[in-house]
Design an enzyme around this catalytic site. Structure first.
Site, PDB file in Angstrom:
ATOM      1  N   THR A 117       4.638   7.967  -0.457  1.00 38.37           N
ATOM      2  CA  THR A 117       5.733   9.079  -0.147  1.00 38.37           C
ATOM      3  C   THR A 117       5.094  10.423  -0.089  1.00 38.37           C
ATOM      4  OG1 THR A 117       7.360   7.493  -1.149  1.00 38.37           O
ATOM      5  CG2 THR A 117       7.861  10.009  -1.006  1.00 38.37           C
ATOM      6  N   HIS A 130       0.078   0.247  -4.949  1.00 34.97           N
ATOM      7  CA  HIS A 130       0.641  -0.742  -5.655  1.00 34.97           C
ATOM      8  C   HIS A 130       1.090  -1.724  -4.790  1.00 34.97           C
ATOM      9  CE1 HIS A 130       4.849   0.372  -4.619  1.00 34.97           C
ATOM     10  NE2 HIS A 130       4.345   1.490  -4.255  1.00 34.97           N
ATOM     11  N   CYS A 183      13.391   0.906  -1.470  1.00 29.91           N
ATOM     12  CA  CYS A 183      14.234   2.092  -1.786  1.00 29.91           C
ATOM     13  C   CYS A 183      15.696   1.971  -1.440  1.00 29.91           C
ATOM     14  CB  CYS A 183      13.562   3.209  -0.885  1.00 29.91           C
ATOM     15  SG  CYS A 183      11.755   3.013  -1.066  1.00 29.91           S
TER      16      CYS A 183
HETATM   17  C1  LIG Z   1       5.865   1.309   5.002  1.00 30.73           C
HETATM   18  C2  LIG Z   1       5.728   2.020   3.629  1.00 30.73           C
HETATM   19  N1  LIG Z   1       5.563   3.317   3.712  1.00 30.73           N
HETATM   20  C3  LIG Z   1       5.763   4.098   2.547  1.00 30.73           C
HETATM   21  C4  LIG Z   1       6.129   3.382   1.261  1.00 30.73           C
HETATM   22  C5  LIG Z   1       6.103   4.420   0.070  1.00 30.73           C
HETATM   23  O1  LIG Z   1       5.263   4.130  -0.754  1.00 30.73           O
HETATM   24  P1  LIG Z   1       5.155   4.859  -2.371  1.00 30.73           P
HETATM   25  O2  LIG Z   1       5.836   3.735  -3.049  1.00 30.73           O
HETATM   26  O3  LIG Z   1       3.852   4.973  -2.902  1.00 30.73           O
HETATM   27  O4  LIG Z   1       5.644   6.254  -2.377  1.00 30.73           O
HETATM   28  C6  LIG Z   1       6.061   2.137   1.154  1.00 30.73           C
HETATM   29  C7  LIG Z   1       6.662   1.486   0.118  1.00 30.73           C
HETATM   30  O5  LIG Z   1       7.403   1.769  -0.961  1.00 30.73           O
HETATM   31  C8  LIG Z   1       6.302   1.395   2.356  1.00 30.73           C
HETATM   32  O6  LIG Z   1       6.603   0.028   2.391  1.00 30.73           O
END
Ligand SMILES: Cc1ncc(COP(=O)(O)O)c(C=O)c1O
Length: 379
Positions: free
Chosen positions: A71, A200, A324
């Site tokens: 993110t 993760h 999310c």
């Molecule tokens: C394609 C994609 N982009 C971005 C993210 C965001 O990653 P993070 O959880 O490390 O903020 C995710 C997963 O949550 C994802 O699947």
């Protein structure tokens, strides 16, 4: 039986990664910016992790910026590229099926006066290349496309996309979060300017990620504070988790081929089992341009909330799409982009697997779906 089949949302941390992080927390806890020996010790581990990660990803060590996850990486890249290049134009492009950590940044930039084009996708979830060619203009400064979609697993034609984008003087950002474990992506094979990764999703810890930035890419960084990450991302580096992420990436790299075979077999088994049990379904996404870890299925006999509840009661953890947005009853923006207002957008489930998933688990999931099908068919 308990089955976790939501590995696209997150994965358990691998034992080797936990071991590495424990060693770091216990014995190498220094601040890598401190100049005394404890700090220098942590610095060595940070430098080693950066070198290893760069080599796994085909990047230079100075192209690796550690972040708190994808993110942050997506936010930093998209805003940073848009702001640093806005003197050349204000037209920016993304697709309708991006993760919200991309889409919401584009929406924000739109409010700030940038002009955004949201690309359509076909029924398999592949970005419309003809549309991309047609909308590119002299004032287009940025294109952001994900490598693999997190809801349906579709792999985008990245070489074709970069060829179109690089005919113009535009920057290209790629969210490679769902791709990195499954495709042997080397950053220097591509003309991507920036690329996001998060630990993760491949057996590493949550809250740590990477933004790769090509050496010559014009980008503006806005997080102020200390001079960490050569002044590109202020804040003490999370050395134990970064070392854990390097370990997880090493394992992903070493086992990619065998894991992909395993995953493709599981996916095949899932589909064959559904057919053998005469359960009606359709696959959302592509059967060819896809990774093995995601299987998004449309079940015409049930709505998504009921299905998720019943699967949960059977101890099966899956989701309707992005974690999310889980909990919301809104249909997925990805499925809407693929199928419009077709009812399947409200009747689809994402199953996702990793190397821990077994054939027995797949058979259990299908058997439970069969029970649900018979119950709803009779009603
Ligand atoms: C394609 C994609 N982009 C971005 C993210 C965001 O990653 P993070 O959880 O490390 O903020 C995710 C997963 O949550 C994802 O699947």
């Amino acid at each position: 039986m308990e089955v976790y089949a939501d590995y696209a949302a997150t994965t358990p941390i691998k034992p080797e990664v936990i071991e590495k992080m424990m060693e770091m927390y216990q014995h190498h806890y220094g601040n890598p910016s401190s100049i005394h020996s404890v700090g220098r010790d942590a610095r060595q581990y940070l430098d080693a992790a950066r070198r290893d990660i760069a080599s796994f990803l085909g990047a230079k060590p100075n192209e690796v910026i550690f972040t708190s996850g994808a993110t942050e990486s997506n936010n930093t890249a998209i805003k940073g590229l848009a702001y640093a290049n806005q003197h050349k134009g204000k037209h920016i492009i993304t697709s309708k099926i991006e993760h919200h950590s991309v889409l919401h940044v584009f929406e924000q930039l739109e409010k700030e006066g940038f002009e955004v084009t949201y690309l359509d996708v076909n029924k398999e979830g592949i970005v419309d290349l003809t549309q991309l060619k047609n909308v590119m203009r002299e004032d287009t400064i940025l294109v952001s496309i994900m490598f693999v979609n997190n809801e349906v697993g579709t792999v985008q034609p990245m070489y074709d996309i970069e060829e179109i984008v690089k005919q113009y003087d535009a920057m290209l950002h790629v969210d490679a979060v769902q791709a990195i474990e499954h495709l042997p992506i080397k950053f220097d094979d591509f003309e991507f300017d920036t690329m996001s990764i998060t630990a993760h999703k491949f057996g590493g810890p949550k809250g740590v990620g990477i933004l790769l930035v090509k050496e010559k890419t014009p980008i503006r960084f806005s997080q102020l504070g200390g001079s960490q990450e050569t002044k590109r991302r202020a804040g003490t580096e999370n050395v134990p988790q970064i070392a854990g992420m390097a370990e997880a990436l090493k394992l992903a790299d070493a086992h990619r081929d065998e894991n992909n075979v395993h995953l493709m077999n599981l996916k095949e088994l899932f589909l064959v089992q559904l057919q053998e049990r005469s359960i009606p379904f359709e696959v959302n996404g592509s059967m060819t341009d896809t990774t093995g870890h995601i299987l998004n299925l449309y079940f015409p006999f049930i709505d998504v909330e009921t299905m998720l509840t019943l699967l949960d009661l059977a101890n099966i953890s899956v989701s309707s799409g992005s974690a999310c947005t889980a909990g919301s009853t809104m249909p997925s923006h990805v499925l809407e982009a693929m199928y419009g207002d077709d009812p399947r957008t409200k009747q689809s489930i994402r199953f996702s697997f990793n190397e821990l998933t077994t054939e027995l688990e797949i058979k259990y999931i299908v058997a439970e779906i069969q029970k649900i099908y018979h119950r709803f068919k009779e009603e």
